[in-house]
Every structure is written in C-alpha cells, then in structure tokens.
Design a protein around this motif. Sequence first.
Motif, PDB file in Angstrom:
ATOM      1  N   THR A 191      34.560  -7.077   1.382  1.00  0.00           N
ATOM      2  CA  THR A 191      35.946  -7.386   1.033  1.00  0.00           C
ATOM      3  C   THR A 191      36.080  -8.758   0.385  1.00  0.00           C
ATOM      4  OG1 THR A 191      38.211  -7.274   1.899  1.00  0.00           O
ATOM      5  CG2 THR A 191      36.570  -8.418   3.247  1.00  0.00           C
ATOM      6  N   LYS A 192      37.310  -9.085  -0.004  1.00  0.00           N
ATOM      7  CA  LYS A 192      37.672 -10.329  -0.674  1.00  0.00           C
ATOM      8  C   LYS A 192      37.080 -10.396  -2.082  1.00  0.00           C
ATOM      9  CE  LYS A 192      38.401 -12.682   3.718  1.00  0.00           C
ATOM     10  NZ  LYS A 192      38.271 -13.902   4.531  1.00  0.00           N
ATOM     11  N   ALA A 193      36.984  -9.221  -2.711  1.00  0.00           N
ATOM     12  CA  ALA A 193      36.447  -9.159  -4.072  1.00  0.00           C
ATOM     13  C   ALA A 193      37.304  -9.930  -5.064  1.00  0.00           C
ATOM     14  CB  ALA A 193      36.318  -7.697  -4.516  1.00  0.00           C
ATOM     15  N   ASP A 194      38.596 -10.062  -4.753  1.00  0.00           N
ATOM     16  CA  ASP A 194      39.485 -10.789  -5.664  1.00  0.00           C
ATOM     17  C   ASP A 194      39.164 -12.271  -5.732  1.00  0.00           C
ATOM     18  OD1 ASP A 194      41.767 -12.061  -3.515  1.00  0.00           O
ATOM     19  OD2 ASP A 194      40.716 -10.257  -2.879  1.00  0.00           O
ATOM     20  N   LYS A 195      38.346 -12.766  -4.802  1.00  0.00           N
ATOM     21  CA  LYS A 195      37.974 -14.175  -4.793  1.00  0.00           C
ATOM     22  C   LYS A 195      36.770 -14.461  -5.686  1.00  0.00           C
ATOM     23  CE  LYS A 195      41.055 -14.839  -1.542  1.00  0.00           C
ATOM     24  NZ  LYS A 195      42.346 -15.506  -1.821  1.00  0.00           N
ATOM     25  N   ILE A 196      36.208 -13.415  -6.268  1.00  0.00           N
ATOM     26  CA  ILE A 196      35.022 -13.557  -7.118  1.00  0.00           C
ATOM     27  C   ILE A 196      35.300 -12.908  -8.469  1.00  0.00           C
ATOM     28  CG2 ILE A 196      32.586 -12.868  -7.403  1.00  0.00           C
ATOM     29  CD1 ILE A 196      32.294 -12.928  -4.415  1.00  0.00           C
ATOM     30  N   THR A 197      34.813 -13.521  -9.540  1.00  0.00           N
ATOM     31  CA  THR A 197      35.015 -12.942 -10.866  1.00  0.00           C
ATOM     32  C   THR A 197      34.285 -11.604 -10.954  1.00  0.00           C
ATOM     33  OG1 THR A 197      33.111 -14.154 -11.735  1.00  0.00           O
ATOM     34  CG2 THR A 197      35.271 -15.177 -11.980  1.00  0.00           C
ATOM     35  N   LYS A 198      34.896 -10.669 -11.665  1.00  0.00           N
ATOM     36  CA  LYS A 198      34.381  -9.298 -11.732  1.00  0.00           C
ATOM     37  C   LYS A 198      32.941  -9.249 -12.225  1.00  0.00           C
ATOM     38  CE  LYS A 198      35.742  -4.712 -13.375  1.00  0.00           C
ATOM     39  NZ  LYS A 198      36.771  -3.940 -14.123  1.00  0.00           N
ATOM     40  N   GLY A 199      32.590 -10.144 -13.116  1.00  0.00           N
ATOM     41  CA  GLY A 199      31.232 -10.141 -13.662  1.00  0.00           C
ATOM     42  C   GLY A 199      30.159 -10.483 -12.644  1.00  0.00           C
ATOM     43  N   HIS A 200      30.555 -11.027 -11.498  1.00  0.00           N
ATOM     44  CA  HIS A 200      29.588 -11.404 -10.460  1.00  0.00           C
ATOM     45  C   HIS A 200      29.567 -10.430  -9.291  1.00  0.00           C
ATOM     46  CE1 HIS A 200      29.882 -15.900 -11.862  1.00  0.00           C
ATOM     47  NE2 HIS A 200      29.106 -15.158 -12.644  1.00  0.00           N
TER      48      HIS A 200
END
Length: 206
Positions: free
Chosen positions: A142-151
């Motif tokens: 979870t917390k994918a929104d805290k990381i840029t999509k490319g990573h």
Amino acid sequence: MKITEVNFITSGVKLSQYPEDALPEIALAGRSNVGKSSLINAMINRKKLAHTSSRPGKTQTINFFSVNNKVMFADVPGYGYAKVSKVQRAAWGRMLEAYFTNREPLRSVIQIVDLRHAPSQDDVSMYRFLKHHNIPVIIVATKADKITKGHWQRHLKVVKQTLHVLPSDPVILFSSETKVGRDELWGEIMRRVDDGSVEGVDGADR
C-alpha cells in the motif's frame, strides 16, 4: 465490486467471542500504522467505518465487519510496535496464533506492507508463519500514491524478494487515496470467497 451493505459486527480477543455465522472470512494483517483501517475504508467506500488512529498499537481486539452479507473482514491488531509492552505483545501473539490456526471460516489473509520500504523482519516472520500453516495469503503493498509510478515495479520487486513470496500468492499494488488496486484486490478476495475449498492448517480442508 458494488458495496450495498456494510456492518460492524463485533470485537473479540478469543474464539468464543468471534462471529458464529458462516460467512467466509478474510483477515487483514500488517505492522502497526501500515494503513489497515484506511485500506478497509477504501475497499468498502466508507470514510470512517474502520477507525484510523495516530496511536500505533491502540487496536487490541480483532474487529469484524460484514460486507454485502457475503464476506467478513477481520481486522487484527497491528504487529511490530516497539512501545507496546512485552507482556502485551506476547498476549497479542497468542491471540493471533489461535485465531489464524483455529478459525474455521478463514479463507485468506491479506498481509499489508508499505510499498515505500522493504518489508521488516516482523513482516517476514508473519508471512513465514502463515505459509507454515498453509494459510493462503494476498500481499498488498500500500501507499503507492507516495511513490512515482515509474518506480512502482522496482519497489514491488523488493517486496517480493524480501518476503520470498511464493508464486501462488499474488502481490497487489494499492493506494487507499487513489483506489489503485482496489478492483484487483476485490477480485482476489471474491475468488477465495466463492471457492470455498481452501487448504487450512496442516493441509486439512477448512
């Protein structure tokens, strides 16, 4: 999945206090403050049904929520919070072991980890425990929104490698804020709910 009815059923600390109905059960486990309550609220399209707290380790019971009278969510106490006393941690450990190994309606455990960081040793221990008892697991990062999509994929690879995730266990990228992964997670949940024949403790059918 369209959510039509959600109800808080009960809280408990031992098997005799847990719901007696026959709804298939999905447990949610993770470190304290990893976002379990936020994930539950995102999954059921509610803002405050599952209480989110700024005090890690506050939840001391297993909380049960019925969704569409089709599946039961069991929100278990978070693990790995250092400021909780050793006595309390030991008590929680016994409660969770009894629940995971003896709860007949349990169909799968959603183990929640933080995508931003490599899983902790507590995360690894939990996954190993569940696999030792042949309990199906869905890993949710979870917390994918805290990381840029490319990573995203790079971080997912770290999660898989650190936990040594088995090929049979899905790893889902998720965000409670943007709802990324919500439909995929509901798909995995309902596949287990509709299946019914899930291997349980020591390979026995639940």
